[in-house]
Design a protein around this motif. Structure first.
Motif, PDB file in Angstrom:
ATOM      1  N   GLU A  57       0.367  -1.208  -0.131  1.00 34.25           N
ATOM      2  CA  GLU A  57       0.266   0.261  -0.056  1.00 34.25           C
ATOM      3  C   GLU A  57       0.640   1.095  -0.062  1.00 34.25           C
ATOM      4  O   GLU A  57       0.916   2.084  -0.843  1.00 34.25           O
ATOM      5  N   GLY A  60       3.834   0.550  -3.101  1.00 38.63           N
ATOM      6  CA  GLY A  60       3.285  -0.843  -4.410  1.00 38.63           C
ATOM      7  C   GLY A  60       3.381  -1.683  -5.052  1.00 38.63           C
ATOM      8  O   GLY A  60       4.319  -2.143  -4.112  1.00 38.63           O
ATOM      9  N   ARG A  61       2.616  -2.491  -5.551  1.00 44.46           N
ATOM     10  CA  ARG A  61       3.523  -3.614  -5.650  1.00 44.46           C
ATOM     11  C   ARG A  61       4.558  -3.985  -6.383  1.00 44.46           C
ATOM     12  O   ARG A  61       4.974  -4.853  -5.949  1.00 44.46           O
ATOM     13  N   GLU A 174       3.245  -0.937 -12.736  1.00 44.80           N
ATOM     14  CA  GLU A 174       2.918  -0.576 -11.637  1.00 44.80           C
ATOM     15  C   GLU A 174       1.147  -0.848 -11.755  1.00 44.80           C
ATOM     16  O   GLU A 174       0.812  -0.339 -12.016  1.00 44.80           O
ATOM     17  N   LYS A 176      -0.482  -0.012  -8.390  1.00 44.69           N
ATOM     18  CA  LYS A 176      -1.308   0.647  -6.830  1.00 44.69           C
ATOM     19  C   LYS A 176      -1.903   2.194  -7.837  1.00 44.69           C
ATOM     20  O   LYS A 176      -1.454   2.877  -8.167  1.00 44.69           O
TER      21      LYS A 176
END
Length: 185
Positions: A57, A60-61, A174, A176
């Motif tokens: 969160e 980011g992933r 990404e 997020k």
């Protein structure tokens, strides 16, 4: 990208964790102590899950996935080359922290890469490809162990995690803060 990631992440994970008790026994530890050490080492996975969930969160992933996979690679290599029992436990704790963190981010990241109409199928296929890696990993370890020893086993695991991290790092996107329609558009 995600199929490569799942394949190599699970190849490394199941290759190492399936053989962990046997490798500890081969290092001279009794069955009972090997099981105790494996349980102790596994406890570090809980903070790994939590840390990964927070970082997904905040950062980011994609960066969290790369961190957890590269952390798994470094920890696996160090674990396989531990100079003493104390370092073995320390690197084992580190390895489980990153491995469990890897699981947390993979399960968050994967579904976001697919459009809503194909999310379950896409995530299921990625997991299925990973399961092929999970079947091949323990077999590969069984072949490599007599030839290259424990160092070779953990080098294979570390290399698998590096390949998975490279797949995310170079090919991943990404997700997020993006709407699912924007990602799959």
């Amino acid at each position: 990208m995600i199929w490569l990631t799942w394949f190599f992440a699970l190849l490394g994970f199941y290759g190492l964790t399936t053989w962990l008790g046997a490798l500890l026994q081969a290092s001279g530890h009794s069955v009972a102590k090997s099981v105790s050490y494996t349980i102790l080492i596994s406890l570090a996975g809980v903070p790994g899950f939590i840390t990964s969930a927070i970082l997904v969160e905040r950062w980011g992933r994609k960066p969290t996935a790369v961190l957890m996979l590269l952390g798994s690679a470094v920890a696996a290599y160090l674990y396989g080359n531990s100079p003493s029992f104390g370092w073995l436990i320390a690197f084992g704790l580190m390895m489980q922290f990153f491995l469990f963190g890897m699981w947390s981010v993979l399960y968050a990241y994967t579904p976001e890469l697919y459009p809503t109409r194909a999310r379950a199928t896409g995530a299921g296929c990625a997991s299925a490809i990973g399961r092929v890696g999970s079947l091949l990993g323990p077999y590969a370890i069984g072949v490599i162990l007599p030839v290259l020893g424990q160092g070779g086993v953990f080098a294979l695991g570390a290399g698998s995690f590096v390949v998975a991290a490279a797949a995310v790092g170079f090919l991943g996107i990404e997700t997020k803060g993006k709407a699912l329609e924007e990602i799959s558009g």
